[in-house]
Design a protein around this motif. Structure first.
Motif, PDB file in Angstrom:
ATOM      1  N   UNK A 151      61.411  42.506  33.343  1.00 54.09           N
ATOM      2  CA  UNK A 151      59.954  42.286  32.717  1.00 54.09           C
ATOM      3  C   UNK A 151      59.209  41.571  33.503  1.00 54.09           C
ATOM      4  N   UNK A 152      59.662  40.847  34.343  1.00 53.78           N
ATOM      5  CA  UNK A 152      58.608  40.090  35.171  1.00 53.78           C
ATOM      6  C   UNK A 152      58.373  40.919  36.487  1.00 53.78           C
ATOM      7  N   UNK A 153      59.050  41.816  36.649  1.00 55.22           N
ATOM      8  CA  UNK A 153      58.695  42.906  37.970  1.00 55.22           C
ATOM      9  C   UNK A 153      57.731  43.852  37.234  1.00 55.22           C
ATOM     10  N   UNK A 154      57.796  44.010  35.964  1.00 58.50           N
ATOM     11  CA  UNK A 154      56.969  45.006  35.410  1.00 58.50           C
ATOM     12  C   UNK A 154      55.663  44.460  35.242  1.00 58.50           C
ATOM     13  N   UNK A 155      55.731  42.943  34.667  1.00 59.73           N
ATOM     14  CA  UNK A 155      54.274  42.323  34.872  1.00 59.73           C
ATOM     15  C   UNK A 155      53.659  41.971  36.248  1.00 59.73           C
ATOM     16  N   UNK A 156      54.458  41.952  37.252  1.00 56.28           N
ATOM     17  CA  UNK A 156      54.038  41.767  38.434  1.00 56.28           C
ATOM     18  C   UNK A 156      53.329  43.192  39.062  1.00 56.28           C
ATOM     19  N   UNK A 157      53.964  44.232  38.529  1.00 57.01           N
ATOM     20  CA  UNK A 157      53.285  45.566  39.169  1.00 57.01           C
ATOM     21  C   UNK A 157      52.083  45.807  38.301  1.00 57.01           C
ATOM     22  N   UNK A 158      51.842  45.368  37.046  1.00 55.70           N
ATOM     23  CA  UNK A 158      50.626  45.666  36.486  1.00 55.70           C
ATOM     24  C   UNK A 158      49.508  44.936  37.031  1.00 55.70           C
ATOM     25  N   UNK A 159      50.212  43.581  37.429  1.00 55.74           N
ATOM     26  CA  UNK A 159      48.960  42.721  37.944  1.00 55.74           C
ATOM     27  C   UNK A 159      48.586  43.265  39.333  1.00 55.74           C
ATOM     28  N   UNK A 160      49.538  43.872  40.239  1.00 51.78           N
ATOM     29  CA  UNK A 160      49.127  44.402  41.517  1.00 51.78           C
ATOM     30  C   UNK A 160      48.144  45.663  41.312  1.00 51.78           C
ATOM     31  N   UNK A 161      48.664  46.537  40.184  1.00 56.26           N
ATOM     32  CA  UNK A 161      47.784  47.630  40.305  1.00 56.26           C
ATOM     33  C   UNK A 161      46.219  47.277  39.498  1.00 56.26           C
ATOM     34  N   UNK A 162      46.186  46.154  38.851  1.00 57.49           N
ATOM     35  CA  UNK A 162      44.747  45.761  38.261  1.00 57.49           C
ATOM     36  C   UNK A 162      44.111  45.032  39.597  1.00 57.49           C
ATOM     37  N   UNK A 163      44.511  44.451  40.564  1.00 61.81           N
ATOM     38  CA  UNK A 163      43.984  43.931  41.683  1.00 61.81           C
ATOM     39  C   UNK A 163      43.539  45.033  42.536  1.00 61.81           C
ATOM     40  N   UNK A 164      44.417  46.186  42.520  1.00 60.13           N
ATOM     41  CA  UNK A 164      43.984  47.353  43.352  1.00 60.13           C
ATOM     42  C   UNK A 164      42.983  48.005  42.875  1.00 60.13           C
ATOM     43  N   UNK A 165      42.850  47.934  41.363  1.00 58.77           N
ATOM     44  CA  UNK A 165      41.845  48.883  40.705  1.00 58.77           C
ATOM     45  C   UNK A 165      40.652  47.951  40.597  1.00 58.77           C
ATOM     46  N   UNK A 166      40.549  46.683  40.806  1.00 55.60           N
ATOM     47  CA  UNK A 166      39.446  45.810  41.213  1.00 55.60           C
ATOM     48  C   UNK A 166      38.539  46.370  42.326  1.00 55.60           C
ATOM     49  N   UNK A 167      39.296  46.567  43.411  1.00 61.62           N
ATOM     50  CA  UNK A 167      38.529  46.573  44.727  1.00 61.62           C
ATOM     51  C   UNK A 167      38.538  48.171  45.014  1.00 61.62           C
ATOM     52  N   UNK A 168      39.172  49.188  44.366  1.00 57.51           N
ATOM     53  CA  UNK A 168      39.291  50.434  44.550  1.00 57.51           C
ATOM     54  C   UNK A 168      38.563  51.303  43.444  1.00 57.51           C
ATOM     55  N   UNK A 169      38.325  50.818  42.225  1.00 62.59           N
ATOM     56  CA  UNK A 169      37.821  51.618  41.298  1.00 62.59           C
ATOM     57  C   UNK A 169      36.396  50.977  40.841  1.00 62.59           C
ATOM     58  N   UNK A 170      35.815  51.694  40.034  1.00 67.91           N
ATOM     59  CA  UNK A 170      34.405  51.554  39.570  1.00 67.91           C
ATOM     60  C   UNK A 170      34.538  51.236  38.240  1.00 67.91           C
TER      61      UNK A 170
END
Length: 197
Positions: A136-155
């Protein structure tokens, strides 16, 4: 639903013709609140996991089938909740207990049987002696990484708001920052050399 630091509740209610104020709402089966959620708010998740693990179809599965059932059905349910809230440690503990009993004994309520391998060992990659189930910690880590990616690549409005409010996840979070942002900042510490295209 107002933020806990909002002071002029009554004035806003009169201007906007709001007749009821609540502390939390349920949106797409996930409880949302500005206040800290109680363990009771996560009981629908635990009940759902219990029902899925005790279903008649799950009881007819082999060991390999139960492993795949955990990987694709149960963990997807957890991943959906991770996207909407920070799960407390109590939920992690119950999930590990249910999953371990289901995988080895095909019975969630078999509390007297001895587990020969810990769940943390099961969640290791196959190259390190585990079965490759993401924790579950890996799933939380993956979600956090995707949020960081969307912050800089999404609008999206969320990306714009996070960048304008906090500027960067690599900066120490403010004491008043919400728990999700602190979790994202902890994740960013382990990915300092990331480059976004």
């Amino acid at each position: 639903m107002f933020h806990k630091h909002q002071r002029n509740h009554q004035e806003l209610c009169q201007v906007l013709s709001i007749h009821s104020i609540v502390n939390k709402i349920t949106y797409l089966s996930i409880p949302l609140s500005f206040c800290r959620l109680n363990i009771a708010d996560y009981l629908p998740l635990l009940d759902s996991l219990n029902m899925k693990l005790n279903g008649w179809k799950a009881n007819l599965l082999s060991f390999a089938g139960r492993l795949q059932y955990l990987r694709f059905t149960i963990q997807n349910t957890i991943a959906y909740w991770i996207q909407g809230s920070i799960l407390p440690k109590f939920v992690y503990t119950v999930f590990k207990k249910f999953s371990s009993r289901f995988l080895f004994f095909c019975d969630v309520h078999s509390s007297k049987k001895l587990h020969m391998v810990s769940w943390d060992k099961i969640c290791l990659p196959k190259t390190k002696g585990g079965l490759g189930l993401p924790s579950l910690y890996a799933l939380q880590y993956a979600f956090n990484c995707s949020t960081i990616s969307r912050m800089y690549n999404g609008t999206s409005p969320l990306s714009i708001w996070l960048l304008s409010k906090y500027n960067s996840p690599w900066k120490p979070p403010l004491f008043s920052a919400f728990k999700l942002w602190k979790s994202i900042c902890n994740t960013a510490l382990f990915m300092p050399n990331i480059v976004f295209s």
